[in-house]
Write a protein that holds these residues in place. Structure first.
Motif, PDB file in Angstrom:
ATOM      1  N   GLY A  98     -12.825   3.311 104.524  1.00 58.20           N
ATOM      2  CA  GLY A  98     -13.081   1.904 104.222  1.00 58.20           C
ATOM      3  C   GLY A  98     -14.103   1.697 103.122  1.00 58.20           C
ATOM      4  O   GLY A  98     -14.778   0.677 103.082  1.00 58.20           O
ATOM      5  N   VAL A  99     -14.201   2.663 102.206  1.00 61.39           N
ATOM      6  CA  VAL A  99     -15.166   2.590 101.106  1.00 61.39           C
ATOM      7  C   VAL A  99     -14.395   2.554  99.784  1.00 61.39           C
ATOM      8  O   VAL A  99     -13.571   3.420  99.519  1.00 61.39           O
ATOM      9  CB  VAL A  99     -16.129   3.805 101.132  1.00 61.39           C
ATOM     10  N   GLN A 100     -14.674   1.547  98.974  1.00 69.38           N
ATOM     11  CA  GLN A 100     -14.041   1.416  97.663  1.00 69.38           C
ATOM     12  C   GLN A 100     -14.729   2.329  96.657  1.00 69.38           C
ATOM     13  O   GLN A 100     -15.953   2.320  96.558  1.00 69.38           O
ATOM     14  CB  GLN A 100     -14.153  -0.036  97.174  1.00 69.38           C
ATOM     15  N   MET A 101     -13.944   3.112  95.915  1.00 70.44           N
ATOM     16  CA  MET A 101     -14.505   3.968  94.863  1.00 70.44           C
ATOM     17  C   MET A 101     -13.947   3.617  93.489  1.00 70.44           C
ATOM     18  O   MET A 101     -14.284   4.265  92.510  1.00 70.44           O
ATOM     19  CB  MET A 101     -14.243   5.445  95.168  1.00 70.44           C
ATOM     20  N   THR A 102     -13.125   2.588  93.407  1.00 68.26           N
ATOM     21  CA  THR A 102     -12.582   2.174  92.120  1.00 68.26           C
ATOM     22  C   THR A 102     -13.726   1.752  91.203  1.00 68.26           C
ATOM     23  O   THR A 102     -14.578   0.958  91.601  1.00 68.26           O
ATOM     24  CB  THR A 102     -11.597   1.005  92.298  1.00 68.26           C
ATOM     25  N   GLY A 103     -13.770   2.316  90.020  1.00 69.80           N
ATOM     26  CA  GLY A 103     -14.793   1.981  89.041  1.00 69.80           C
ATOM     27  C   GLY A 103     -16.129   2.684  89.242  1.00 69.80           C
ATOM     28  O   GLY A 103     -17.078   2.435  88.513  1.00 69.80           O
ATOM     29  N   VAL A 104     -16.196   3.583  90.209  1.00 67.25           N
ATOM     30  CA  VAL A 104     -17.428   4.316  90.497  1.00 67.25           C
ATOM     31  C   VAL A 104     -17.627   5.382  89.421  1.00 67.25           C
ATOM     32  O   VAL A 104     -16.669   5.978  88.933  1.00 67.25           O
ATOM     33  CB  VAL A 104     -17.337   4.965  91.903  1.00 67.25           C
ATOM     34  N   GLY A 105     -18.859   5.632  89.055  1.00 64.14           N
ATOM     35  CA  GLY A 105     -19.184   6.617  88.023  1.00 64.14           C
ATOM     36  C   GLY A 105     -18.687   8.010  88.359  1.00 64.14           C
ATOM     37  O   GLY A 105     -18.625   8.400  89.528  1.00 64.14           O
ATOM     38  N   LYS A 106     -18.344   8.764  87.327  1.00 60.10           N
ATOM     39  CA  LYS A 106     -17.764  10.096  87.522  1.00 60.10           C
ATOM     40  C   LYS A 106     -18.711  11.074  88.213  1.00 60.10           C
ATOM     41  O   LYS A 106     -18.261  12.039  88.806  1.00 60.10           O
ATOM     42  CB  LYS A 106     -17.260  10.672  86.197  1.00 60.10           C
ATOM     43  N   GLU A 107     -20.019  10.811  88.169  1.00 56.51           N
ATOM     44  CA  GLU A 107     -20.964  11.705  88.836  1.00 56.51           C
ATOM     45  C   GLU A 107     -20.735  11.742  90.353  1.00 56.51           C
ATOM     46  O   GLU A 107     -21.071  12.727  91.003  1.00 56.51           O
ATOM     47  CB  GLU A 107     -22.412  11.304  88.527  1.00 56.51           C
ATOM     48  N   LEU A 142      -9.062  19.223  88.673  1.00 56.23           N
ATOM     49  CA  LEU A 142      -8.312  18.017  89.010  1.00 56.23           C
ATOM     50  C   LEU A 142      -8.276  17.080  87.809  1.00 56.23           C
ATOM     51  O   LEU A 142      -9.105  17.173  86.907  1.00 56.23           O
ATOM     52  CB  LEU A 142      -8.952  17.309  90.206  1.00 56.23           C
ATOM     53  N   ASP A 143      -7.306  16.139  87.814  1.00 61.77           N
ATOM     54  CA  ASP A 143      -7.178  15.197  86.712  1.00 61.77           C
ATOM     55  C   ASP A 143      -7.265  13.756  87.216  1.00 61.77           C
ATOM     56  O   ASP A 143      -7.524  13.518  88.394  1.00 61.77           O
ATOM     57  CB  ASP A 143      -5.878  15.443  85.939  1.00 61.77           C
ATOM     58  N   SER A 144      -7.028  12.806  86.320  1.00 66.26           N
ATOM     59  CA  SER A 144      -7.188  11.389  86.667  1.00 66.26           C
ATOM     60  C   SER A 144      -6.205  10.935  87.746  1.00 66.26           C
ATOM     61  O   SER A 144      -6.545  10.064  88.557  1.00 66.26           O
ATOM     62  CB  SER A 144      -7.053  10.518  85.418  1.00 66.26           C
ATOM     63  N   ILE A 145      -5.025  11.488  87.777  1.00 66.33           N
ATOM     64  CA  ILE A 145      -4.060  11.154  88.834  1.00 66.33           C
ATOM     65  C   ILE A 145      -4.612  11.603  90.191  1.00 66.33           C
ATOM     66  O   ILE A 145      -4.513  10.876  91.186  1.00 66.33           O
ATOM     67  CB  ILE A 145      -2.683  11.804  88.567  1.00 66.33           C
ATOM     68  N   ASP A 146      -5.205  12.766  90.226  1.00 70.86           N
ATOM     69  CA  ASP A 146      -5.821  13.259  91.461  1.00 70.86           C
ATOM     70  C   ASP A 146      -6.954  12.336  91.908  1.00 70.86           C
ATOM     71  O   ASP A 146      -7.121  12.089  93.103  1.00 70.86           O
ATOM     72  CB  ASP A 146      -6.360  14.682  91.279  1.00 70.86           C
ATOM     73  N   SER A 147      -7.714  11.806  90.949  1.00 68.93           N
ATOM     74  CA  SER A 147      -8.815  10.905  91.311  1.00 68.93           C
ATOM     75  C   SER A 147      -8.289   9.644  91.981  1.00 68.93           C
ATOM     76  O   SER A 147      -8.910   9.123  92.911  1.00 68.93           O
ATOM     77  CB  SER A 147      -9.682  10.557  90.102  1.00 68.93           C
ATOM     78  N   LEU A 148      -7.128   9.160  91.541  1.00 72.20           N
ATOM     79  CA  LEU A 148      -6.520   7.987  92.176  1.00 72.20           C
ATOM     80  C   LEU A 148      -6.138   8.276  93.621  1.00 72.20           C
ATOM     81  O   LEU A 148      -6.299   7.423  94.497  1.00 72.20           O
ATOM     82  CB  LEU A 148      -5.298   7.517  91.387  1.00 72.20           C
ATOM     83  N   GLU A 149      -5.648   9.475  93.871  1.00 71.91           N
ATOM     84  CA  GLU A 149      -5.308   9.855  95.244  1.00 71.91           C
ATOM     85  C   GLU A 149      -6.565   9.951  96.106  1.00 71.91           C
ATOM     86  O   GLU A 149      -6.549   9.545  97.269  1.00 71.91           O
ATOM     87  CB  GLU A 149      -4.539  11.169  95.248  1.00 71.91           C
TER      88      GLU A 149
END
Length: 91
Positions: free
Chosen positions: A66-75, A49-56
């Motif tokens: 209802g959980v925010q993952m924006t800015g969460v570490g890649k681990e 997967l790529d960064s666009i997939d991570s946004l999805e």
């Protein structure tokens, strides 16, 4: 704890993982036969997967759990299991 229609519902990692897998297969076109809960999702692994997939994924997790993952570490994005654990710990 997951908020659903005004109710607080406690979901475990084991309940979250199948929902994540279904989302990834249906929306990102991943073959369910090669996707296990511990399969590496990003990088040079089989899924890739790529960064666009991570946004999805981030949008889905926010909408569904209802959980925010924006800015969460890649681990936390390593596998379905790591995403589900993050959701459970931060709901």
């Amino acid at each position: 704890m997951i908020k659903e229609k005004g109710w607080n519902i406690i979901m475990s990692t084991n309940e979250i993982m199948p929902k994540l897998k279904d989302f990834l297969c249906e929306n990102l076109g991943i073959d369910a036969d090669v996707l296990e809960f511990d399969t590496q999702l990003f990088g040079d692994g089989e899924i890739g997967l790529d960064s666009i997939d991570s946004l999805e994924i981030i949008a889905y997790v926010d909408d569904e759990f209802g959980v925010q993952m924006t800015g969460v570490g890649k681990e936390h994005f390593y596998s379905i299991e790591t995403i589900a654990k993050y959701i459970e710990e931060n709901a």
